[in-house]
Design a protein around this motif. Structure first.
Motif, PDB file in Angstrom:
ATOM      1  N   TYR A  20       0.846  -1.204   0.000  1.00  0.00           N
ATOM      2  CA  TYR A  20       0.000   0.000   0.000  1.00  0.00           C
ATOM      3  C   TYR A  20       0.876   1.246   0.000  1.00  0.00           C
ATOM      4  O   TYR A  20       0.644   2.186  -0.776  1.00  0.00           O
ATOM      5  N   MET A  21       1.889   1.272   0.879  1.00  0.00           N
ATOM      6  CA  MET A  21       2.787   2.427   0.954  1.00  0.00           C
ATOM      7  C   MET A  21       3.583   2.598  -0.332  1.00  0.00           C
ATOM      8  O   MET A  21       3.828   3.723  -0.781  1.00  0.00           O
ATOM      9  N   THR A  22       3.975   1.496  -0.930  1.00  0.00           N
ATOM     10  CA  THR A  22       4.751   1.554  -2.172  1.00  0.00           C
ATOM     11  C   THR A  22       3.922   2.150  -3.302  1.00  0.00           C
ATOM     12  O   THR A  22       4.395   3.027  -4.040  1.00  0.00           O
ATOM     13  N   TYR A  25       3.256   5.891  -2.545  1.00  0.00           N
ATOM     14  CA  TYR A  25       4.491   6.682  -2.626  1.00  0.00           C
ATOM     15  C   TYR A  25       4.876   6.946  -4.073  1.00  0.00           C
ATOM     16  O   TYR A  25       5.182   8.077  -4.462  1.00  0.00           O
ATOM     17  N   PHE A  26       4.862   5.913  -4.898  1.00  0.00           N
ATOM     18  CA  PHE A  26       5.289   6.082  -6.287  1.00  0.00           C
ATOM     19  C   PHE A  26       4.234   6.820  -7.115  1.00  0.00           C
ATOM     20  O   PHE A  26       4.577   7.499  -8.088  1.00  0.00           O
ATOM     21  N   LEU A  27       2.966   6.719  -6.714  1.00  0.00           N
ATOM     22  CA  LEU A  27       1.955   7.550  -7.382  1.00  0.00           C
ATOM     23  C   LEU A  27       2.195   9.024  -7.078  1.00  0.00           C
ATOM     24  O   LEU A  27       2.081   9.884  -7.961  1.00  0.00           O
ATOM     25  N   ALA A  28       2.557   9.319  -5.824  1.00  0.00           N
ATOM     26  CA  ALA A  28       2.847  10.700  -5.439  1.00  0.00           C
ATOM     27  C   ALA A  28       4.088  11.225  -6.148  1.00  0.00           C
ATOM     28  O   ALA A  28       4.180  12.412  -6.469  1.00  0.00           O
ATOM     29  N   ALA A  85      -2.239  10.518   2.332  1.00  0.00           N
ATOM     30  CA  ALA A  85      -3.257  11.556   2.115  1.00  0.00           C
ATOM     31  C   ALA A  85      -2.639  12.937   1.917  1.00  0.00           C
ATOM     32  O   ALA A  85      -3.328  13.867   1.503  1.00  0.00           O
ATOM     33  N   ILE A  86      -1.354  13.078   2.221  1.00  0.00           N
ATOM     34  CA  ILE A  86      -0.636  14.340   1.961  1.00  0.00           C
ATOM     35  C   ILE A  86       0.548  14.043   1.039  1.00  0.00           C
ATOM     36  O   ILE A  86       1.708  14.013   1.479  1.00  0.00           O
ATOM     37  N   PRO A  87       0.284  13.824  -0.238  1.00  0.00           N
ATOM     38  CA  PRO A  87       1.350  13.451  -1.179  1.00  0.00           C
ATOM     39  C   PRO A  87       2.469  14.475  -1.274  1.00  0.00           C
ATOM     40  O   PRO A  87       3.586  14.132  -1.672  1.00  0.00           O
ATOM     41  N   THR A  88       2.210  15.730  -0.905  1.00  0.00           N
ATOM     42  CA  THR A  88       3.281  16.736  -0.927  1.00  0.00           C
ATOM     43  C   THR A  88       4.398  16.350   0.041  1.00  0.00           C
ATOM     44  O   THR A  88       5.568  16.681  -0.203  1.00  0.00           O
ATOM     45  N   ALA A  89       4.057  15.659   1.130  1.00  0.00           N
ATOM     46  CA  ALA A  89       5.086  15.220   2.077  1.00  0.00           C
ATOM     47  C   ALA A  89       5.928  14.099   1.489  1.00  0.00           C
ATOM     48  O   ALA A  89       7.129  14.001   1.756  1.00  0.00           O
ATOM     49  N   LEU A  90       5.303  13.250   0.688  1.00  0.00           N
ATOM     50  CA  LEU A  90       6.013  12.102   0.129  1.00  0.00           C
ATOM     51  C   LEU A  90       6.979  12.495  -0.982  1.00  0.00           C
ATOM     52  O   LEU A  90       7.844  11.695  -1.354  1.00  0.00           O
ATOM     53  N   VAL A  91       6.853  13.699  -1.503  1.00  0.00           N
ATOM     54  CA  VAL A  91       7.802  14.172  -2.511  1.00  0.00           C
ATOM     55  C   VAL A  91       8.806  15.155  -1.918  1.00  0.00           C
ATOM     56  O   VAL A  91       9.750  15.557  -2.592  1.00  0.00           O
ATOM     57  N   PHE A 302      -6.457   7.789  -2.134  1.00  0.00           N
ATOM     58  CA  PHE A 302      -6.698   7.653  -3.564  1.00  0.00           C
ATOM     59  C   PHE A 302      -7.630   8.739  -4.074  1.00  0.00           C
ATOM     60  O   PHE A 302      -7.493   9.214  -5.198  1.00  0.00           O
ATOM     61  N   LEU A 303      -8.544   9.196  -3.212  1.00  0.00           N
ATOM     62  CA  LEU A 303      -9.370  10.359  -3.553  1.00  0.00           C
ATOM     63  C   LEU A 303      -8.499  11.607  -3.622  1.00  0.00           C
ATOM     64  O   LEU A 303      -8.639  12.423  -4.559  1.00  0.00           O
ATOM     65  N   ILE A 304      -7.579  11.747  -2.676  1.00  0.00           N
ATOM     66  CA  ILE A 304      -6.668  12.896  -2.659  1.00  0.00           C
ATOM     67  C   ILE A 304      -5.793  12.908  -3.899  1.00  0.00           C
ATOM     68  O   ILE A 304      -5.625  13.944  -4.560  1.00  0.00           O
ATOM     69  N   LEU A 305      -5.238  11.756  -4.240  1.00  0.00           N
ATOM     70  CA  LEU A 305      -4.369  11.658  -5.421  1.00  0.00           C
ATOM     71  C   LEU A 305      -5.152  11.956  -6.690  1.00  0.00           C
ATOM     72  O   LEU A 305      -4.628  12.540  -7.640  1.00  0.00           O
ATOM     73  N   TYR A 306      -6.419  11.572  -6.730  1.00  0.00           N
ATOM     74  CA  TYR A 306      -7.256  11.824  -7.887  1.00  0.00           C
ATOM     75  C   TYR A 306      -7.525  13.333  -8.033  1.00  0.00           C
ATOM     76  O   TYR A 306      -7.523  13.859  -9.158  1.00  0.00           O
TER      77      TYR A 306
END
Length: 308
Positions: A20-22, A25-28, A85-91, A302-306
């Protein structure tokens, strides 16, 4: 079904969380991969993915070692979902490094209650927070958590109060020596401090607003249950409940003071939120409700990423 599955610590549960994390993370980080992507970029993104996974393991270790939650996978799936849910942190690699250092510091602070190797633990915690502040300045607020830990666990020895200054001073000396050796200038001293900002216009973006509203809503929903747990806790465990609440308070304060309000500042609030929410899931009644509650949390990224 979901709560039954993540209510155990089977290897399959851990594998699902890592997968799930992988994926999230890679989507972000999808934007990091372009048509001319090179090996160094792949190595960099993969390296920080490993750091992200390692942070989850640190949180799991801290929670189980110190009986912050029962032996289940709730805290790690919550960490995976909340951070995704906060993809900005993952990048933001600086946030990932600082977040990991803060967790290592929290691990040492909580372990002060054993009364063993106190000087070394205080120094280690101060050192890790100092390192974190080099990557994300306002993580320096977690020195407040360290001093609170000293207050509730080892306040009997006055000299312990001075050890964090030594730990922070060592980080400052190492950083100064490195910069002087590499650049031969001291301008970094003035660049180290990040100004306080109360500009929240960045939260007008739909995806960020949904995530933050969700965090605040869950915290408000679960904190009272956590406080009741403190009231019922044994005398030895009660101070740890207070410490987790203080960590959450410092994390929320950081989100208010952070100069850039783009969502990644909430990364530092998430570990405490995971512990508090995991305790709620352990004690809440109504299996269907708990499954729906956890299912919404898992699907939220996934809603956030969308929407991003």
């Amino acid at each position: 079904m979901l709560t039954s599955f993540f209510g155990s610590t089977k290897p399959a549960t851990l594998i699902i969380v890592i997968c799930y994390m992988t994926v999230t993370y890679f989507l972000a980080n999808l934007g990091a991969f372009t048509l001319d992507v090179n090996a160094s970029e792949i190595t960099r993104v993969s390296g920080f993915w490993l750091l992200y996974i390692f942070t989850m393991f640190v949180l799991n270790f801290v929670a189980q070692k110190n009986d912050l939650t029962k032996r289940n996978a709730f805290k790690i799936i919550l960490f995976a979902a909340f951070t995704a849910a906060i993809p900005t942190a993952l990048v933001n690699t600086q946030v990932l490094v600082a977040g990991m250092c803060v967790l290592l510091a929290i691990r040492r602070i909580i372990s002060l209650r054993s009364g063993l190797a106190v000087e070394r633990k205080i120094f280690d915690a101060a050192f890790w927070i100092g390192i974190a502040s080099l990557f994300y300045f306002w993580s320096i607020l977690f020195y407040g958590v360290l001093y609170f830990g000293i207050l509730i666990f080892v306040a009997y020895n006055f000299r312990y109060w001075f050890i964090p200054i030594i730990g922070a001073g060592c980080v400052a000396i190492f950083k100064t020596c490195y910069v002087l050796y590499m650049n031969d200038n001291t301008s970094f001293i003035w660049q180290f401090y990040d100004p306080i900002s109360f500009e929240f216009s960045g939260y007008n973006e739909g995806a960020i607003l949904i995530a933050i509203s969700f965090f605040i809503g869950i915290f408000a929903w679960t904190i009272f249950n956590y406080i009741r747990g403190y009231q019922a806790a044994a005398m030895k465990q009660a101070p740890v409940y207070i410490l987790i609440i203080v960590i959450a308070g410092v994390g929320l304060t950081l989100t208010i003071l952070a100069p850039s309000k783009n969502g990644d500042e909430w990364y530092f609030f998430i570990p405490a939120l995971c512990i508090i929410t995991a305790n709620y899931l352990e004690k809440a009644k109504g299996k269907i409700f708990k499954d729906l509650f956890l299912g919404v949390i898992i699907l939220l990224p996934f809603l956030i990423l969308y929407l991003s």
